[in-house]
Motif scaffolding. Structure first.
Motif, PDB file in Angstrom:
ATOM      1  N   ARG A 384       0.827  -1.206   0.000  1.00 26.29           N
ATOM      2  CA  ARG A 384       0.000   0.000   0.000  1.00 26.29           C
ATOM      3  C   ARG A 384       0.864   1.260   0.000  1.00 26.29           C
ATOM      4  NH1 ARG A 384      -5.563  -0.242   1.355  1.00 26.29           N
ATOM      5  NH2 ARG A 384      -6.335  -2.379   1.231  1.00 26.29           N
ATOM      6  N   GLN A 385       2.045   1.196   0.583  1.00 24.53           N
ATOM      7  CA  GLN A 385       2.985   2.317   0.462  1.00 24.53           C
ATOM      8  C   GLN A 385       3.404   2.500  -0.997  1.00 24.53           C
ATOM      9  OE1 GLN A 385       4.489   4.195   3.039  1.00 24.53           O
ATOM     10  NE2 GLN A 385       3.479   3.211   4.754  1.00 24.53           N
ATOM     11  N   TYR A 386       3.683   1.403  -1.672  1.00 24.28           N
ATOM     12  CA  TYR A 386       4.053   1.471  -3.086  1.00 24.28           C
ATOM     13  C   TYR A 386       2.903   2.020  -3.928  1.00 24.28           C
ATOM     14  CZ  TYR A 386       8.244  -1.387  -2.150  1.00 24.28           C
ATOM     15  OH  TYR A 386       9.456  -1.854  -1.698  1.00 24.28           O
ATOM     16  N   LEU A 387       1.675   1.604  -3.628  1.00 29.00           N
ATOM     17  CA  LEU A 387       0.523   2.112  -4.365  1.00 29.00           C
ATOM     18  C   LEU A 387       0.379   3.622  -4.175  1.00 29.00           C
ATOM     19  CD1 LEU A 387      -2.074  -0.708  -3.614  1.00 29.00           C
ATOM     20  CD2 LEU A 387      -1.165  -0.117  -5.860  1.00 29.00           C
ATOM     21  N   ALA A 388       0.600   4.088  -2.944  1.00 25.40           N
ATOM     22  CA  ALA A 388       0.542   5.529  -2.690  1.00 25.40           C
ATOM     23  C   ALA A 388       1.603   6.268  -3.495  1.00 25.40           C
ATOM     24  CB  ALA A 388       0.716   5.802  -1.194  1.00 25.40           C
ATOM     25  N   ALA A 389       2.796   5.681  -3.589  1.00 29.83           N
ATOM     26  CA  ALA A 389       3.876   6.295  -4.369  1.00 29.83           C
ATOM     27  C   ALA A 389       3.538   6.314  -5.859  1.00 29.83           C
ATOM     28  CB  ALA A 389       5.183   5.554  -4.130  1.00 29.83           C
ATOM     29  N   MET A 390       2.940   5.232  -6.370  1.00 31.02           N
ATOM     30  CA  MET A 390       2.533   5.207  -7.776  1.00 31.02           C
ATOM     31  C   MET A 390       1.510   6.292  -8.063  1.00 31.02           C
ATOM     32  SD  MET A 390       2.133   1.119  -8.512  1.00 31.02           S
ATOM     33  CE  MET A 390       3.421  -0.045  -8.038  1.00 31.02           C
ATOM     34  N   HIS A 391       0.538   6.430  -7.166  1.00 32.85           N
ATOM     35  CA  HIS A 391      -0.482   7.469  -7.342  1.00 32.85           C
ATOM     36  C   HIS A 391       0.153   8.855  -7.301  1.00 32.85           C
ATOM     37  CE1 HIS A 391      -4.463   9.382  -6.967  1.00 32.85           C
ATOM     38  NE2 HIS A 391      -3.847  10.197  -6.131  1.00 32.85           N
TER      39      HIS A 391
END
Length: 492
Positions: A384-391
């Motif tokens: 979910r940290q990675y998803l936040a970074a992608m967004h």
């Protein structure tokens, strides 16, 4: 960091995940199978449901007509709609339980939580890990060609010294994109107070292994970070806002004391002066010279002894409001705060160009994907940290929105720190979510047909033991017996 699409290895037409979906009432659907299309007599209809998937077997006992209808394509033994629902929940940072409440309110059929977790561990988390590593590797290849200016900061999943997770984020300050996230669990480093240093250490080691040279780094004034970067001989600058915030708190306390009310009138000016000293100076000593001049300025003295800044740059004018700071209690307390040895040292190392305010904005994005009220396992938190970074990376360069007539849009903002005051902020264009579609495409076109290589990539990530692993775990039956006996004392 640019967002790269998944490399597609198969045709999406067989899975149909891009096709439109509709909400169909069961009564209306069953009307299509009640009568035989050959003899028009009543048919025997049987249904089978699994999550959002529905299969209907129609058989006519008169003319022996039979037909099986499926509501969605099936891959192996798993329906495409069930996987896509799990992917949509996970990749958008939503909560399964919130979606479940929505489905229950509408009487929509839903997948079970165990199915959601099975999809997440088999397909979804592997997709996120692979996609992040793919984007990160492409970014490192670009950054290895020159020295990079980075900013770093730690975000903990709870306030104080009781945090379980700490995520250290590194940002390319020239592009405002997140280039690395290191998730540290407190029991890995002997306590939450050591997580920030460990996160930075891991990030810098990764940059070094990828051939990325650091020009300088901008962080807050964390003592462990200062010492570590000094030992590594890495140029280190401080974020202005963190220093200004600390000074404002101290000045605010002084302003509440007796005979010190005049300090309140100078608070905003002193805060602005911090930023001006940092951005208008070309060297550390010049920043200090300009900073210390504020003490004379508050006494209406505009010439100074320091040759690096001998005179104020504003036009000299007669003040209408003479608040005589000289020989006052307020002046003594303010001068003691502003010319403190540590403050002067920190002013000298303030960042002149780049700050970490964009990193703070990224932390607010993380909150949407990992609310602090929800407990996540280690891999779940990392993904979910990675998803936040992608967004964040996809939307970091959004332009300012315009009206239909072409006028730039603005809005009023009333931050708590202004205490009734307002600021004007430009309205950005709506965010995009292309990374979600890329991840879903990767799941169906690459991972579902052959998940093993992606699972192996996921399994290479070291997962620390749970915090409770160091405690004794009595058998549940014994614990329940002790619990019940404690509440039955004194009863017949």
């Amino acid at each position: 960091m640019s967002i790269m699409p998944f490399v597609s290895n198969s045709d999406s037409s067989s899975t149909g995940y891009k096709h439109s979906k509709y909400i169909v009432f069961e009564k209306n659907l069953m009307e299509l199978f009640e009568t035989c299309p050959v003899c028009s007599r009543m048919s025997d209809v049987r249904t089978y449901r699994r999550g959002t998937f529905l299969s209907i077997d129609q058989k006519c006992h008169h003319c022996q007509f039979s037909k099986q209808w499926k509501s969605q394509p099936v891959i192996g033994s798993t329906s495409v709609g069930n996987i896509q629902l799990s992917a949509s929940i996970y990749f958008t940072g939503s909560s399964y339980f919130q979606v479940q409440k929505l489905f229950q309110a509408m009487h929509l059929q839903n997948i079970s939580y165990s199915a959601f977790r099975r999809h997440a561990s088999t397909y979804l988390e592997t997709a996120v890990i692979h996609k992040w590593h793919q984007d990160q590797e492409a970014e490192f290849q670009l950054l290895s060609q020159r020295k990079v200016k980075i900013g770093g900061d730690m975000r903990e999943d709870s306030p104080g010294h009781c945090a379980k997770y700490g995520s250290y984020s590194l940002m390319n300050l020239e592009t405002n994109s997140i280039i690395d996230i290191q998730l540290v669990q407190s029991n890995e480093v002997g306590g939450s107070h050591n997580m920030e240093k460990e996160g930075l250490k891991r990030s810098l080691q990764l940059l070094e292994s990828k051939g990325v040279a650091v020009d300088y780094i901008v962080t807050d004034r964390h003592p462990q970070i200062q010492k570590y970067l000094r030992e590594q001989k890495i140029t280190h600058y401080y974020d202005v806002w963190h220093l200004e915030k600390g000074l404002s708190k101290k000045l605010g306390k002084v302003a509440k004391e007796k005979d010190c009310e005049v300090v309140k009138k100078w608070q905003r000016g002193i805060s602005n002066h911090v930023y001006w000293c940092a951005t208008s100076s070309s060297s550390g000593p010049e920043k200090v010279a300009k900073w210390t001049s504020v003490v004379n300025h508050m006494q209406d003295k505009h010439t100074h002894d320091n040759p690096l800044f001998p005179q104020c740059q504003h036009p000299i004018r007669q003040s209408r409001d003479r608040n005589n700071f000289s020989s006052s209690k307020a002046l003594y307390k303010v001068e003691k705060i502003l010319t403190n040895k540590r403050v002067l040292t920190d002013v000298e190392r303030l960042s002149s160009r780049y700050q970490t305010s964009t990193l703070e904005a990224f932390h607010s994005v993380i909150l949407r994907f990992t609310p602090k009220s929800v407990v996540f396992p280690f891999i779940g938190m990392l993904c979910r940290q990675y998803l936040a970074a992608m967004h964040f990376n996809e939307n970091a360069g959004r332009t300012q929105a315009r009206t239909t007539s072409g006028t730039l849009k603005y809005r009023l903002h009333f931050p708590k720190s202004k205490k009734g005051g307002h600021t004007v902020k430009p309205v950005k264009s709506p965010p995009t979510h292309c990374y979600v579609q890329n991840l879903i495409a990767g799941v169906f076109e690459d991972i579902v047909p052959n998940p093993q290589p992606y699972l192996e990539e996921l399994q290479k990530i070291p997962i620390p033991d749970d915090l409770s692993s160091a405690f004794d775990h009595p058998p549940l039956t014994e614990a329940v017996a002790a619990y019940r006996s404690r509440f039955r004392q004194g009863q017949p």
